[in-house]
Enzyme design. Structure first.
Site, short mmCIF file in Angstrom:
data_model
loop_
_atom_site.label_atom_id
_atom_site.label_comp_id
_atom_site.label_asym_id
_atom_site.label_seq_id
_atom_site.Cartn_x
_atom_site.Cartn_y
_atom_site.Cartn_z
N ASP A 1 59.66 38.75 114.75
CA ASP A 1 60.50 39.74 114.33
C ASP A 1 59.76 41.31 114.22
O ASP A 1 60.46 42.15 114.61
CB ASP A 1 61.01 39.92 112.57
CG ASP A 1 61.91 38.63 112.42
OD1 ASP A 1 62.56 38.12 113.48
OD2 ASP A 1 62.35 38.43 111.15
N LYS B 1 78.62 35.11 110.44
CA LYS B 1 77.84 34.65 109.14
C LYS B 1 78.51 35.19 107.87
O LYS B 1 79.01 36.12 107.98
CB LYS B 1 76.36 35.17 109.13
CG LYS B 1 75.44 34.95 110.00
CD LYS B 1 74.10 35.61 110.30
CE LYS B 1 73.27 35.21 111.37
NZ LYS B 1 71.92 35.90 111.31
N HIS C 1 68.49 39.86 113.87
CA HIS C 1 69.11 38.69 114.71
C HIS C 1 70.27 38.69 115.04
O HIS C 1 71.22 39.04 114.10
CB HIS C 1 68.45 37.31 113.97
CG HIS C 1 67.13 37.24 113.48
ND1 HIS C 1 66.90 36.80 112.32
CD2 HIS C 1 65.96 37.77 113.87
CE1 HIS C 1 65.56 36.81 111.82
NE2 HIS C 1 65.13 37.42 112.93
N TYR D 1 73.45 31.22 103.86
CA TYR D 1 74.23 31.47 104.87
C TYR D 1 75.11 30.35 105.36
O TYR D 1 74.75 29.44 105.45
CB TYR D 1 73.38 31.80 106.39
CG TYR D 1 72.38 32.71 106.09
CD1 TYR D 1 72.25 34.06 106.78
CD2 TYR D 1 71.01 32.41 105.63
CE1 TYR D 1 71.06 34.76 106.80
CE2 TYR D 1 69.78 33.16 105.53
CZ TYR D 1 70.11 34.33 106.28
OH TYR D 1 68.65 35.14 106.29
#
Length: 181
Positions: free
Chosen positions: A168, A72, A62, A132
């Site tokens: 995904d 991130k 992603h 995250y």
């Protein structure tokens, strides 16, 4: 904290520096000033968590495109994961290159994922948990992804994929993607 630049430009592995005594240890896991000193985005817009029941679970690849690109800081707080990032910045000297890093609750290591890097990971243990810190709010209109098994990248996942979301599994191959669009 100890910042180690990876072979991918602007991506860092961040290790803690423990201050230990008879009780255990203390360590800083984030400092905006230290991030800024290393040229990293110090903004935290969101903190997210994911939990994986089964070893082999795969999440990713992603990223968010302009105007809401996000960096991130990823850390595994329970179990272990194999974390992969791909440089999707067309003007970068490491464009389309990737690395994989093992993040575990035991090694307490974090991976800094710069803007416009595709990110995904595979759980190496049952009941793994990941947190995250993200520099931008989730923005559905600019969400992008790539197939985890895209032959362009030849990513060697350490486990057979046991679980993956339909979303995904159905990201396009790079040859059918317009990067950043």
């Amino acid at each position: 904290m100890k910042f180690t630049e990876t072979k991918l430009k602007d991506a860092f592995i961040i290790d803690i520096e423990r201050l230990s005594d008879h009780r255990g240890f203390f360590a800083r896991t984030y400092c905006a000033e230290e991030f800024q000193e290393h040229g990293l985005k110090p903004v935290v817009a969101q903190c997210n968590m994911s939990f994986n029941y089964k070893r082999g679970t795969l999440r990713g690849m992603h990223y968010q495109a302009y105007p809401a690109t996000e960096a991130k800081l990823v850390r595994c707080i329970r179990g272990a994961i194999y974390d992969v990032i791909i440089d999707m910045r067309p003007n970068s000297p490491t464009y389309l290159q990737h690395i994989g890093v093992e993040l575990t609750a035991e090694n307490r290591r974090a991976l800094y994922v710069p803007d416009m890097f595709a990110h995904g990971y595979q759980a190496l243990t049952d009941d793994s948990e990941v947190v995250y810190q993200v520099t931008e709010f989730y923005t559905p209109g600019v969400e992008r992804g790539l197939r985890y098994d895209d032959p362009t990248f030849e990513i060697e996942w350490p486990e057979p994929v046991s679980e993956i979301s339909e979303k995904d599994m159905n990201w396009p191959l790079l040859e059918k993607t317009t990067v950043g669009a």
